[in-house]
Design a protein around this motif. Structure first.
Motif, PDB file in Angstrom:
ATOM      1  N   GLU A  46       0.840  -1.212   0.000  1.00 57.15           N
ATOM      2  CA  GLU A  46       0.000   0.000   0.000  1.00 57.15           C
ATOM      3  C   GLU A  46       0.874   1.262   0.000  1.00 57.15           C
ATOM      4  O   GLU A  46       0.598   2.218  -0.724  1.00 57.15           O
ATOM      5  N   GLU A  47       1.933   1.231   0.812  1.00 49.21           N
ATOM      6  CA  GLU A  47       2.818   2.399   0.895  1.00 49.21           C
ATOM      7  C   GLU A  47       3.549   2.622  -0.426  1.00 49.21           C
ATOM      8  O   GLU A  47       3.684   3.750  -0.899  1.00 49.21           O
ATOM      9  N   ASP A  50       0.854   3.375  -3.361  1.00 45.97           N
ATOM     10  CA  ASP A  50      -0.178   4.356  -3.030  1.00 45.97           C
ATOM     11  C   ASP A  50      -1.568   3.837  -3.413  1.00 45.97           C
ATOM     12  O   ASP A  50      -2.331   4.497  -4.119  1.00 45.97           O
ATOM     13  N   ILE A  51      -1.830   2.620  -2.967  1.00 41.94           N
ATOM     14  CA  ILE A  51      -3.149   2.026  -3.224  1.00 41.94           C
ATOM     15  C   ILE A  51      -3.716   1.520  -1.901  1.00 41.94           C
ATOM     16  O   ILE A  51      -2.994   1.423  -0.902  1.00 41.94           O
TER      17      ILE A  51
END
Lengths: 86, 402
Positions: A46-47, A50-51
Motif C-alpha cells: 500500500e505504501e 499508493d493504493i
C-alpha cells in the motif's frame, strides 16, 4: 522497476530472501511469511504503490485480494493500479 | 508461607546499561540527567531529562523485532536478559508453568503513540504500520519477556503511575510467598521521553528546568527519566536447593490508597504504607537502616514523605538514612521503583548507601539524614523502597539482607 519486480522485492524483503530466490508460483507459506508477515507485506505494498488493498486478516482467503501465490499478488496489484489509473 | 529471595537483577537506565555500572554511578554520585536529545525539543519548556544515551536498538534486535518492540519493551527485554542470566534459571516443564512475569509501566508504548499520532495528525498520513497496537500496548513488555523465556504462569502489567513497578513487585512477591508461583520475573520499565510525553508533564508545572534536588530547600521540581529494572523473585527453598546466589530477601510489602486527591500526596497514606510494609515483614521499625525515598524533588512530595517517615519511626527517624536516587537517574515514572531497588540491594549487600545528589541547602521540613551528595559506608540489615503515585496509590517494599 516494474510492478512485478517491486512486489517481489517487497516479499523478498519480508521473507529475508534475495529477490532471485522468489518464484512466481511460490505461496507465502513456501517462503516463510506468516500471518503477521503477510499484514506487513500488504502495508508495504500500500505504501509503495499508493493504493488501498482490500484485505481482511480475519479471512485472508476470502478477501478480494488474491494472495494464493506470488503471481496472484502481482496480478492483484496490477489490477488495483490499473483501476486507479482509469 | 514461603520466603522470597532475589536471585537476579538487570537494568538499563540513564546511569548505565547494567547493574554493575549503575551501582558504580550511584556510589560515585554521578548524574545521568542532561540536555534532552529528541525531535522538537526547542518547542519544549523543559529540555532536560535522564535519557538512556548512546543506545542503538539495532545492536540488540533485528528489524522484525524492532517493528514489534517499543523502546519500553526493548529496555525490559535487555534488563530481563541480564536478570534471568544472573539467576542461572532456565524454564521448562512444571517450573515454566509456575513462573510468570509482572511488570509496571505508566506510559507503555508512548513513543509509538507519539510517532504515529504525529504521522496521522501532523503529517496527514492516512495509513499506519500494522503492528502499532501490539507495539504500544502496556502489556507488550511482559508478553515479550514471557515469550522469550517461555514463562507460562501468571503474567500481567500493572499501571499505577509512579508506583507501578513497586505494585508489580509486590504482586510478584505475594504470588511466590503464597505458593501460586515458584519464580516471578518482575520490575518495570518506562520510555516517555518524547515530545508528547514531556509536553504533558510540562502542563502540570511540577518539572524542574535545571536539576532534580530532592529534600534540598532549593529544590524546584522533578525531572523525568527512562529505563527499566528487572528482577528474578524466587521461592527461597527453590533457590537454596539449586545453590543460587541470593542478592537479598524480599521480606514484606504494603499498599494503600489515600482516597483523597488525584495529585496531592497524603502524609497519612504514606505513613500507613511504610508501617504496613514493616509489619508485613514481621520486623520492628528499629530494624530499618535505609529508605530509598520516593523523593521526587517536588515541594509537595518531599515534605510529605519526610513527615510520614518522622511519624512512623519517631526517634528512630533520626538514626536511619533516607536518600533519593532520582537526583541521579531522574523519575522513571512506572519503572522508577524497579531501578531504585538497586540502591536497596547495594545498601544490604555491599553496605554502601547511595547519596541524594544536588543537595544544596537544608529544608527544615525535610530534616532527616538524606545522605547528601556523597555515598556512605554503613551496615544495613533492612531497607525500604517507597513509591507514592498520583491518584494516591502507595506501595512500599521491605527488603532484608541475606
Amino acid at each position: 522497476m516494474s510492478i512485478k519486480d517491486q512486489v517481489i522485492a517487497i516479499i523478498a524483503d519480508q521473507a529475508m530472501l534475495e529477490p532471485s530466490d522468489i518464484k512466481m508460483d511460490n505461496t507465502l507459506e513456501d517462503i516463510g511469511i506468516d500471518s503477521l508477515g503477510l499484514v506487513e507485506s500488504i502495508f508495504a505494498i500500500e505504501e509503495s504503490f499508493d493504493i488501498t488493498v482490500p484485505f481482511n486478516a480475519n479471512n485472508p482467503t476470502e478477501s478480494e485480494f488474491d494472495i494464493s501465490s506470488v503471481a496472484a499478488i502481482v496480478a492483484a496489484v496490477e489490477k488495483l493500479k490499473a483501476a486507479q489509473a482509469s | 508461607m514461603n520466603r522470597v529471595v532475589i536471585t537476579g537483577a538487570g537494568t538499563i537506565n540513564p546511569l548505565g546499561a547494567d547493574v554493575a555500572t549503575t551501582m558504580e554511578a550511584m556510589r560515585e554520585g554521578r548524574c545521568g540527567i542532561g540536555p534532552l536529545d529528541i525531535p522538537d525539543v526547542d518547542r519544549l519548556a523543559i529540555q532536560i531529562g535522564g535519557q538512556v544515551k548512546n543506545y542503538d536498538e539495532t545492536a540488540h534486535f533485528n528489524r522484525q523485532q524492532i517493528a514489534l518492540y517499543d523502546r519500553f519493551t526493548q529496555f525490559t527485554l535487555l534488563a530481563a536478559r541480564q536478570a534471568i542470566g544472573q539467576s542461572g534459571l532456565s524454564f521448562s516443564g512444571e517450573l515454566a508453568d509456575r513462573s510468570g512475569v509482572i511488570f509496571g509501566t505508566s506510559g507503555g508504548g508512548l513513543n509509538t503513540q507519539d510517532e504515529n499520532y504525529r504521522a496521522v495528525y501532523a503529517e496527514g498520513k492516512n495509513r499506519v504500520h500494522p503492528f502499532i497496537v501490539p507495539k504500544l500496548m502496556n502489556n507488550a513488555a511482559a508478553s515479550h519477556v514471557s515469550m522469550e523465556w517461555k514463562l507460562r504462569g501468571p503474567s500481567f502489567t500493572v499501571a499505577t503511575a509512579c508506583a507501578s513497578s513497586n505494585h508489580a513487585m509486590g504482586q510478584a512477591f505475594n504470588m511466590v510467598r503464597c505458593g501460586m508461583a515458584k519464580v516471578m520475573v518482575t520490575g518495570g520499565s518506562e520510555a516517555m521521553l518524547c515530545f508528547g510525553g514531556i509536553k504533558a508533564w510540562e502542563g502540570l508545572r511540577v518539572m524542574s528546568k535545571d536539576a532534580c534536588r530532592p529534600f534540598s530547600a532549593t529544590r524546584n521540581g522533578m525531572v523525568q527519566g527512562e529505563g527499566a529494572g528487572v528482577y528474578v523473585f524466587e521461592d527461597y527453598e527453590h533457590a537454596k536447593a539449586r545453590g543460587a546466589d541470593i542478592l537479598c530477601e524480599v521480606a514484606g510489602f504494603a499498599m494503600t490508597s489515600d482516597a483523597s486527591d488525584i495529585v496531592m500526596p497524603s502524609k497519612q497514606g504514606a505513613a500507613r504504607t511504610i508501617a504496613g510494609a514493616i509489619n508485613d515483614a514481621g520486623l520492628n521499625k528499629e530494624d530499618v537502616g535505609y529508605i530509598n525515598a520516593h523523593g521526587t524533588g517536588t515541594a509537595a512530595n518531599d515534605k510529605t514523605e519526610c513527615a510520614a517517615v518522622a511519624d512512623v519511626f519517631g526517634h528512630h527517624a533520626d538514626k536511619l538514612m533516607i536518600s533519593s536516587t532520582k537526583s541521579m537517574h531522574g523519575h522513571l515514572i512506572g519503572g522508577t521503583g524497579a531501578v531504585e531497588l538497586l540502591a536497596c540491594i547495594m545498601a544490604l549487600r555491599d553496605g554502601i548507601i547511595a547519596p541524594t545528589i544536588g543537595y544544596e541547602e537544608p529544608d527544615p521540613e525535610c530534616a532527616l539524614d538524606v545522605v547528601p551528595n556523597v555515598a556512605r559506608d554503613a551496615a544495613v540489615s533492612v531497607a525500604l523502597s517507597n513509591a507514592f503515585a498520583f491518584g494516591g496509590m502507595n506501595a512500599v517494599l521491605a527488603l532484608r539482607k541475606h
